[in-house]
Design a protein around this motif. Sequence first.
Motif, PDB file in Angstrom:
ATOM      1  N   VAL A 316      80.453   9.527  82.076  1.00 43.19           N
ATOM      2  CA  VAL A 316      79.572  10.226  83.000  1.00 43.19           C
ATOM      3  C   VAL A 316      80.398  11.138  83.902  1.00 43.19           C
ATOM      4  N   ASN A 317      80.015  12.398  83.962  1.00 43.96           N
ATOM      5  CA  ASN A 317      80.583  13.322  84.935  1.00 43.96           C
ATOM      6  C   ASN A 317      79.713  13.266  86.186  1.00 43.96           C
ATOM      7  N   PHE A 318      80.107  12.419  87.138  1.00 47.63           N
ATOM      8  CA  PHE A 318      79.371  12.377  88.400  1.00 47.63           C
ATOM      9  C   PHE A 318      79.550  13.699  89.135  1.00 47.63           C
ATOM     10  N   ASP A 319      80.751  14.245  89.084  1.00 46.95           N
ATOM     11  CA  ASP A 319      81.056  15.605  89.543  1.00 46.95           C
ATOM     12  C   ASP A 319      81.583  16.379  88.346  1.00 46.95           C
ATOM     13  N   LEU A 320      81.130  17.606  88.166  1.00 48.06           N
ATOM     14  CA  LEU A 320      81.728  18.441  87.139  1.00 48.06           C
ATOM     15  C   LEU A 320      83.143  18.824  87.560  1.00 48.06           C
ATOM     16  N   PRO A 321      84.058  18.935  86.616  1.00 49.53           N
ATOM     17  CA  PRO A 321      85.418  19.348  86.974  1.00 49.53           C
ATOM     18  C   PRO A 321      85.465  20.816  87.361  1.00 49.53           C
ATOM     19  N   ASN A 322      86.380  21.147  88.257  1.00 52.33           N
ATOM     20  CA  ASN A 322      86.542  22.550  88.656  1.00 52.33           C
ATOM     21  C   ASN A 322      87.140  23.396  87.543  1.00 52.33           C
ATOM     22  N   VAL A 323      87.901  22.768  86.662  1.00 51.76           N
ATOM     23  CA  VAL A 323      88.518  23.473  85.541  1.00 51.76           C
ATOM     24  C   VAL A 323      87.792  23.058  84.271  1.00 51.76           C
ATOM     25  N   ALA A 324      87.249  24.036  83.560  1.00 51.37           N
ATOM     26  CA  ALA A 324      86.366  23.737  82.433  1.00 51.37           C
ATOM     27  C   ALA A 324      87.055  22.919  81.344  1.00 51.37           C
ATOM     28  N   GLU A 325      88.351  23.176  81.106  1.00 51.36           N
ATOM     29  CA  GLU A 325      89.053  22.435  80.062  1.00 51.36           C
ATOM     30  C   GLU A 325      89.047  20.934  80.316  1.00 51.36           C
ATOM     31  N   ASP A 326      88.979  20.539  81.596  1.00 51.07           N
ATOM     32  CA  ASP A 326      88.970  19.110  81.903  1.00 51.07           C
ATOM     33  C   ASP A 326      87.709  18.424  81.393  1.00 51.07           C
ATOM     34  N   CYS A 348      74.246  19.275  90.133  1.00 51.28           N
ATOM     35  CA  CYS A 348      73.419  19.814  91.212  1.00 51.28           C
ATOM     36  C   CYS A 348      73.595  21.326  91.281  1.00 51.28           C
ATOM     37  N   ILE A 349      72.837  21.962  92.147  1.00 49.50           N
ATOM     38  CA  ILE A 349      72.844  23.420  92.218  1.00 49.50           C
ATOM     39  C   ILE A 349      74.215  23.967  92.610  1.00 49.50           C
ATOM     40  N   ASP A 350      75.004  23.172  93.349  1.00 54.30           N
ATOM     41  CA  ASP A 350      76.347  23.616  93.734  1.00 54.30           C
ATOM     42  C   ASP A 350      77.223  23.880  92.513  1.00 54.30           C
ATOM     43  N   GLU A 351      76.948  23.178  91.407  1.00 56.37           N
ATOM     44  CA  GLU A 351      77.820  23.202  90.243  1.00 56.37           C
ATOM     45  C   GLU A 351      77.319  24.124  89.129  1.00 56.37           C
ATOM     46  N   ALA A 352      76.363  24.990  89.453  1.00 49.40           N
ATOM     47  CA  ALA A 352      75.768  25.858  88.428  1.00 49.40           C
ATOM     48  C   ALA A 352      76.823  26.725  87.738  1.00 49.40           C
ATOM     49  N   GLN A 353      77.742  27.289  88.520  1.00 50.28           N
ATOM     50  CA  GLN A 353      78.769  28.136  87.921  1.00 50.28           C
ATOM     51  C   GLN A 353      79.755  27.318  87.100  1.00 50.28           C
ATOM     52  N   LEU A 354      80.084  26.104  87.567  1.00 45.36           N
ATOM     53  CA  LEU A 354      80.988  25.246  86.805  1.00 45.36           C
ATOM     54  C   LEU A 354      80.380  24.903  85.441  1.00 45.36           C
ATOM     55  N   ARG A 360      80.557  28.231  78.400  1.00 47.71           N
ATOM     56  CA  ARG A 360      81.283  29.375  77.845  1.00 47.71           C
ATOM     57  C   ARG A 360      82.503  28.897  77.059  1.00 47.71           C
ATOM     58  N   LEU A 361      83.160  27.875  77.600  1.00 45.72           N
ATOM     59  CA  LEU A 361      84.358  27.355  76.954  1.00 45.72           C
ATOM     60  C   LEU A 361      84.039  26.705  75.612  1.00 45.72           C
ATOM     61  N   ILE A 362      82.996  25.873  75.575  1.00 48.86           N
ATOM     62  CA  ILE A 362      82.660  25.146  74.347  1.00 48.86           C
ATOM     63  C   ILE A 362      81.767  25.957  73.426  1.00 48.86           C
ATOM     64  N   LYS A 363      81.402  27.147  73.887  1.00 48.35           N
ATOM     65  CA  LYS A 363      80.594  28.066  73.065  1.00 48.35           C
ATOM     66  C   LYS A 363      79.270  27.424  72.642  1.00 48.35           C
ATOM     67  N   VAL A 381      69.597  25.117  98.303  1.00 43.89           N
ATOM     68  CA  VAL A 381      70.567  26.214  98.389  1.00 43.89           C
ATOM     69  C   VAL A 381      71.947  25.663  98.052  1.00 43.89           C
ATOM     70  N   ALA A 382      72.663  26.378  97.228  1.00 40.83           N
ATOM     71  CA  ALA A 382      73.997  25.933  96.838  1.00 40.83           C
ATOM     72  C   ALA A 382      74.941  25.935  98.020  1.00 40.83           C
ATOM     73  N   GLN A 383      75.832  24.929  98.047  1.00 42.22           N
ATOM     74  CA  GLN A 383      76.866  24.833  99.071  1.00 42.22           C
ATOM     75  C   GLN A 383      78.240  24.875  98.410  1.00 42.22           C
ATOM     76  N   PRO A 384      79.249  25.360  99.126  1.00 35.11           N
ATOM     77  CA  PRO A 384      80.596  25.397  98.535  1.00 35.11           C
ATOM     78  C   PRO A 384      81.074  23.999  98.183  1.00 35.11           C
ATOM     79  N   ILE A 385      81.823  23.897  97.105  1.00 34.03           N
ATOM     80  CA  ILE A 385      82.395  22.622  96.687  1.00 34.03           C
ATOM     81  C   ILE A 385      83.737  22.468  97.372  1.00 34.03           C
ATOM     82  N   GLU A 386      83.865  21.465  98.224  1.00 37.04           N
ATOM     83  CA  GLU A 386      85.091  21.247  98.972  1.00 37.04           C
ATOM     84  C   GLU A 386      85.931  20.167  98.305  1.00 37.04           C
ATOM     85  N   ASN A 387      87.222  20.206  98.642  1.00 34.00           N
ATOM     86  CA  ASN A 387      88.167  19.205  98.152  1.00 34.00           C
ATOM     87  C   ASN A 387      88.245  19.162  96.642  1.00 34.00           C
TER      88      ASN A 387
END
Length: 428
Positions: A316-326, A348-354, A360-363, A381-387
């Motif tokens: 389970v990805n509780f949080d999506l990784p910041n780096v797609a390869e992960d 969540c909406i914060d992670e839409a771009q991730l 895109r990576l896995i095509k 509304v999306a919020q910045p992902i900190e830490n």
Amino acid sequence: MDFSDLGLSAELLEATRTEGFDTPTPIQAQAIPTVLEGHDLLASAQTGTGKTAGFGLPILQRLNRGKPAARRQVRSLVLAPTRELAAQVGKNIADYGAALPLRTQVIFGGVGQNPQVEALKRGVDILIATPGRLLDLHQQGHVDLSQLEILVLDEADRMLDMGFIHDIRRLLRLMPPKRQNLMFSATFSNDIQALARQLLDDPKQIDVAPRNTTADRIEQIVYQVDRDKKRDLLAHLVQSQQWYQVLVFTRTKHGANRLAEQLSKRSIPAMAIHGNKSQGARTRALGAFKTGDLQVLVATDIAARGLDIQQLPYVVNFDLPNVAEDYVHRIGRTGRAGSQGEAISLVCIDEAQLLKNIERLIKGSLERRVEPGFEPDPNAVAQPIENGRRSGKAGAGKRPDRDTANNKPRRRRRSRSRNRQRSSSGQN
């Protein structure tokens, strides 16, 4: 093809039968003859493909033909990025070579060094080590790499990603220029190719893990949910769908601790592992998880790297990784050895771009679901992902703290100005 077709000795063929190996995996079938012939090797293979036997078996055979290691000397070195991976590789190689008169030793930080020092004094034929502890012991005069015959960089991509490139270069300077070099990586990234050009001499190349692909045997699902409902949704899914042996990834150590605590309060046995946990705590948690006594193991990316859990059904990805390869590395914990697996991401909406970066990576597009009772707020509304982990080049930047490097944390000096501020405010 059978293992007997690969040129292995009778003792090692018996070891393959004892370990329950029926036929060689693709990486084993290609790597074993290459290593036996003495070639340098660059291989793309993820954990779970049988790569440890792919280099461990032929190394054992080659070393068994020569003289035992002299005092403080090492004949073959396997560098691993994490304690867990080093321990797993060490156990596997010791099992494969149980019938051979070769000495195998594992060293890493987080535990007392005295037993490691005593083993090194006698000389070690195969040493499996994390870079930080190995450098520390060399600086103390406990290990000699000047007669090294074979070097293995295991999970080299993660080594670069964790900032070990400087440690690796320091270690290379301690080794003889003439040796056999084997490099294993989940991807053939530009950074890996650059390191290979520096390290390897006319290497054979094996690619059994196409770059940035995800396993066909893994069902990948995205649950769309608000950020403050993720914990409730995870607990609901675990209990309602009767998930067991669930490996959950969080972005931060604090997040891992908090999630494990909250799941435990809901009668879901859970523990966290990360770099701030003692090695004993990490070993106990992993052991309980493997035996099924622990239902949920919550981990950060670094702590989970190299975990080898047979037939792990859920990631389970509780949080999506910041780096797609992960994402590829994470879900690769399941769906191994021909078994099926599920990879669930709570997004969540914060992670839409991730999420877009991953697709895109896995095509390909991941299936979206919404669990009744956990519908996301359409006006959120999306919020910045900190830490989060920085998304710069792998291996770039400063050397990691010893915590990240699986060794003792560095002591940070407070600035004089900060000390004066603390003193004036009555905090000292």
